[in-house]
Design a protein around this motif. Structure first.
Motif, short mmCIF file in Angstrom:
data_model
loop_
_atom_site.label_atom_id
_atom_site.label_comp_id
_atom_site.label_asym_id
_atom_site.label_seq_id
_atom_site.Cartn_x
_atom_site.Cartn_y
_atom_site.Cartn_z
N VAL A 194 -26.20 -96.65 6.24
CA VAL A 194 -26.01 -97.03 4.83
C VAL A 194 -25.90 -98.55 4.71
O VAL A 194 -26.51 -99.16 3.83
N MET A 195 -25.16 -99.17 5.59
CA MET A 195 -25.00 -100.63 5.54
C MET A 195 -26.30 -101.36 5.83
O MET A 195 -26.58 -102.41 5.24
N GLN A 196 -27.14 -100.81 6.71
CA GLN A 196 -28.44 -101.41 6.99
C GLN A 196 -29.36 -101.32 5.78
O GLN A 196 -30.07 -102.28 5.45
N VAL A 197 -29.35 -100.19 5.09
CA VAL A 197 -30.15 -100.04 3.87
C VAL A 197 -29.66 -101.02 2.80
O VAL A 197 -30.46 -101.67 2.14
N ASP A 198 -28.35 -101.14 2.64
CA ASP A 198 -27.78 -102.07 1.66
C ASP A 198 -28.21 -103.50 1.97
O ASP A 198 -28.58 -104.26 1.08
N TYR A 199 -28.18 -103.88 3.23
CA TYR A 199 -28.59 -105.23 3.65
C TYR A 199 -30.06 -105.46 3.32
O TYR A 199 -30.43 -106.52 2.80
N LYS A 200 -30.91 -104.48 3.59
CA LYS A 200 -32.34 -104.63 3.30
C LYS A 200 -32.60 -104.71 1.80
O LYS A 200 -33.50 -105.42 1.37
N LEU A 201 -31.83 -103.98 1.00
CA LEU A 201 -31.98 -104.07 -0.45
C LEU A 201 -31.64 -105.48 -0.94
O LEU A 201 -32.30 -106.01 -1.84
N LYS A 202 -30.62 -106.09 -0.36
CA LYS A 202 -30.26 -107.46 -0.74
C LYS A 202 -31.37 -108.44 -0.35
O LYS A 202 -31.70 -109.34 -1.12
N LEU A 203 -31.96 -108.26 0.82
CA LEU A 203 -33.08 -109.10 1.22
C LEU A 203 -34.27 -108.92 0.29
O LEU A 203 -34.93 -109.89 -0.09
N LEU A 204 -34.53 -107.68 -0.09
CA LEU A 204 -35.64 -107.39 -1.00
C LEU A 204 -35.41 -108.01 -2.37
O LEU A 204 -36.32 -108.61 -2.95
N ALA A 205 -34.20 -107.89 -2.90
CA ALA A 205 -33.88 -108.50 -4.20
C ALA A 205 -34.05 -110.00 -4.15
O ALA A 205 -34.58 -110.61 -5.09
N ASN A 206 -33.65 -110.62 -3.06
CA ASN A 206 -33.82 -112.06 -2.91
C ASN A 206 -35.29 -112.44 -2.84
O ASN A 206 -35.73 -113.39 -3.50
N ALA A 207 -36.08 -111.70 -2.07
CA ALA A 207 -37.50 -112.00 -1.95
C ALA A 207 -38.23 -111.82 -3.28
O ALA A 207 -39.08 -112.64 -3.65
N VAL A 208 -37.89 -110.77 -4.01
CA VAL A 208 -38.53 -110.53 -5.31
C VAL A 208 -38.15 -111.62 -6.30
O VAL A 208 -38.99 -112.11 -7.05
N SER A 209 -36.89 -112.04 -6.30
CA SER A 209 -36.48 -113.08 -7.25
C SER A 209 -37.10 -114.43 -6.92
O SER A 209 -37.48 -115.18 -7.82
N VAL A 210 -37.25 -114.74 -5.64
CA VAL A 210 -37.92 -115.99 -5.25
C VAL A 210 -39.37 -115.96 -5.71
O VAL A 210 -39.90 -116.96 -6.23
N GLU A 211 -40.03 -114.83 -5.52
CA GLU A 211 -41.42 -114.69 -5.96
C GLU A 211 -41.53 -114.81 -7.48
O GLU A 211 -42.41 -115.48 -8.01
N ALA A 212 -40.63 -114.17 -8.21
CA ALA A 212 -40.67 -114.20 -9.68
C ALA A 212 -40.33 -115.58 -10.21
O ALA A 212 -40.87 -115.99 -11.25
N ASP A 213 -39.46 -116.32 -9.53
CA ASP A 213 -39.10 -117.67 -9.97
C ASP A 213 -40.31 -118.58 -10.05
O ASP A 213 -40.42 -119.42 -10.95
N GLY A 214 -41.21 -118.44 -9.11
CA GLY A 214 -42.36 -119.34 -9.04
C GLY A 214 -43.55 -118.91 -9.87
O GLY A 214 -44.50 -119.67 -10.00
N MET A 215 -43.52 -117.71 -10.44
CA MET A 215 -44.68 -117.24 -11.23
C MET A 215 -44.70 -117.90 -12.60
O MET A 215 -43.66 -118.03 -13.25
N GLU A 216 -45.89 -118.27 -13.01
CA GLU A 216 -46.04 -118.88 -14.34
C GLU A 216 -46.21 -117.82 -15.42
O GLU A 216 -45.94 -118.09 -16.58
#
Length: 132
Positions: free
Chosen positions: A38-60
């Protein structure tokens, strides 16, 4: 007269070990392994949310927002986004990533993480991604 106070395992101690101690150790071990998963899945979800937000930040242009999960979703699942809406504040991007974990002891455990950031290009979006 024989001395009966010798230390040693008798049949009662052996049965207690087999019937109580070993199942308890097995239960605790499987519970810890499930909790670790469960903790590993939670950690991966946090990484995914960070990656998605970084990608969305740079989109015009966020009108047709789509992104791949980059392998952070649990095995045999894919990242699916809901319909995007406007975030409460202008220039704000709200990302939520969710997953329902089904393990041995933790069944239907709903995990989610949110990332709130500001767009470099003054975009406005609130979206939820689910690993299904």
């Amino acid at each position: 007269m024989k001395n009966r106070s010798r230390a040693g395992f008798g049949m009662g101690q052996i049965m207690a070990t087999l019937l109580v101690v070993l199942p308890t150790i097995a239960f605790i071990t499987t519970l810890l392994v499930d909790y670790w998963a469960v903790m590993q899945v939670d950690y991966k979800l946090k990484l995914l949310a960070n990656a998605v937000s970084v990608e969305a930040d740079g989109m015009e242009d966020l009108t047709n927002f789509s992104i791949t999960d980059r392998g952070f979703c649990p095995p045999n699942t894919v990242l699916v986004f809901s319909n995007q809406t406007d975030a409460p504040n202008k220039g704000q991007i709200d990302i939520t990533i969710a997953y329902t974990y089904n393990g041995t002891y933790f069944t239907n455990k709903k995990l989610s993480t949110s990332m709130h950031t500001y767009s470099y290009h003054d975009q406005n979006m609130s979206i939820t991604g689910t690993c299904q």
